[in-house]
Design a protein around this motif. Sequence first.
Motif: not given
Lengths: 416, 416
Positions: B219, B253, B393, B396
């Motif tokens: 991650v 993930i 991903f 974030c």
Amino acid sequence: MSLKKSWLESANAPGCEFPLNNLPYGVFDAGAGARMGVAIGDCVLDVAAVDHGLDAALFADPSWNAVMAAGPEVWAALRARLMELLGNDAHRDAVSEHLVALSGVALKMPFAVSEYTDFYASRHHATNVGTIFRGAENALPPNWLSIPIGYNGRASSVVVSGSDVRRPWGQLKGPQDDAPRFAPCARFDLELELGAIVGTGSEGMVSVADADAMIFGYVLLNDWSARDIQAWEYQPLGPFQAKATATTISPWIVTAAALAPFRVDTPARERDLLPYLREPGPMLYDISLSVGLAPEGADEQIISRTNYSEMYYSAAQQLCHHTTSGCPMRTGDLLGSGTISGADQGARGSLLEMSWGGKEPITVSGTQRSFLEDGDTLTLYGAAEGDGYRIGFGACTGTVLPATPQPEWTKQESTT
Amino acid sequence: MSLKKSWLESANAPGCEFPLNNLPYGVFDAGAGARMGVAIGDCVLDVAAVDHGLDAALFADPSWNAVMAAGPEVWAALRARLMELLGNDAHRDAVSEHLVALSGVALKMPFAVSEYTDFYASRHHATNVGTIFRGAENALPPNWLSIPIGYNGRASSVVVSGSDVRRPWGQLKGPQDDAPRFAPCARFDLELELGAIVGTGSEGMVSVADADAMIFGYVLLNDWSARDIQAWEYQPLGPFQAKATATTISPWIVTAAALAPFRVDTPARERDLLPYLREPGPMLYDISLSVGLAPEGADEQIISRTNYSEMYYSAAQQLCHHTTSGCPMRTGDLLGSGTISGADQGARGSLLEMSWGGKEPITVSGTQRSFLEDGDTLTLYGAAEGDGYRIGFGACTGTVLPATPQPEWTKQESTT
């Protein structure tokens, strides 16, 4: 406070670690699987099997986490109920059938450790270690009198008393060595500590008083330490593999309620603490502690005697500081006090201090020790001494096994 | 390797983060509670609801821990089955009803973090930070070229992307201050990292090759850091409250299997590694990374671009080192790579480095930044770029909220 009498006579015997005043919680296996128990006299009571008056879900898993999470009212209710069941003769018949002799049970981890934090909060210990490594004038780090210094340890390595501890491998490099090598630790040590167990969790900052109320109980704690691994790895981010082999705890959680009569103050402050760290009342405990070392095949000798009241910071102060950044705390968090050393030479909580960095080996049962040898059995003892009774922790013991044979993949190829 | 086609057209679109090659795992809530999902195109598939061919117990809790613990054979079987279900048009009707638009779901923590370890393993980052604090000649600590330096972080503070992050309070003491004070952090920072997730646990020492096989996936990870708290607290035992406010991870993930085509070597070694740390093959990944910062009410600007291939130590090496002491590793352990910086000024993974210790503020969307301000939204991006496809991903992200008002119990009494 004096001895509370139980109908179980062994609980009233002089010197008994587990009188009715204590009622510490553990997990035992008498052959039919793990069960939640309370120690009383020379027995353990199967708590889930008696008329405890609480939600059965709290006893569904053989671990004290659910009870801890349920909070102080449940803690008080359970303690009061067990006092009644084990103190009032009227319950003798109903309860007796759920008692098992301690001598016949295996003791398991009493709770699931969520995370493990270790502190560095005994002034004599910090001064000794600082003097050994940096000289007497620079012994205490500049922040030490202001902060309960802590670091995160490794919860997966916490084991219950009786578990063998295997000497670790690691990267070692002495001050005279050109390069590090991969070898078994040659300076394996103990650290005598008390562990505080977080019962109820928190979000956000918590005061010292509220932190104290979150603590469910205490255990003896030996933070096995590889001094040579630590020396090479710990700058700049702290100890890592040096502290990850094992941390042993005693099998019984002695509750804050049982220890309440033994409260004492932290020592006078050389430098004022910031207001957030000041204590509303005495938050240390008068708990006598000792360390026994038995070389393989030889008798145990007590090599240190000290007291938890030697701490500069209490567990409540440590837990409060832990939350200042907003760090969430959870049921099952374990806080090591840090190595507990007293002022005297005979009151040091690690071999590093006892042998003064290995330069002054001590004599144990006729043999010399600077650090632990394979086959050594190390045992911590602790008790608060009341008026005609004592609150014991049960032994916290472990035997050092030799390092594993070197795996092939760690070996140096022959070089030409 | 080229694009694998899905019958879901959005998965085949140029630039899509979640083509059939990716299949990252997360936990979503579309309004009916948390469910285990796999991202595909602009949708998420409810994995537990389709004919996945595995034991239903693996999907009983809305968390990927049970699948991770089941081991590499189960990981491979599930990935193959999802490739078939989402790649073969024959399954379109049966599967489509379990697809939900990503735009309509809330993403949750994809797994329960057992313990969190953070490393310090990018050479450019360590050199930059060392130069800022100790000067260019003493930039790298003596052990740095031999050990993947790591420390234990705080698992309870790991949050999923989208969670707000509140500026922490803490003890601060500048070099010119006589005494510490309790105040909100004034040097709040990000750390751009990749997190490796331990799938299968271990007891005892594990080789680099075996460690690599234990890793389930990766991650993006932002290790929020309070530089002023850290400066005063971190000697001698490492960062503690400076790193305990929050660590944000991306919601998906990305599996080691999806990243396999992007393997690259760690860089040449200036000092030979000890044999136990040597890699049997390329174990880093070519993953482009960037950092976006959006001041409150202003547009986001990319302030850094770097690559995971800049690391000096791979996650497999870090995990191997983590086990040398015998430290047990468990399903759900999270290993932060350490801040990832490249050689260029535009490739730094923290504001500490970008602003060179605060001395050279950067300009972001017309405003100056040495460290993070309240209202700033920080976002990490990452993707491996294949031949006509990319393995993304997901963002974030987190917004910095002001510190809480000062609690009464932390205030200085008036002194006379």
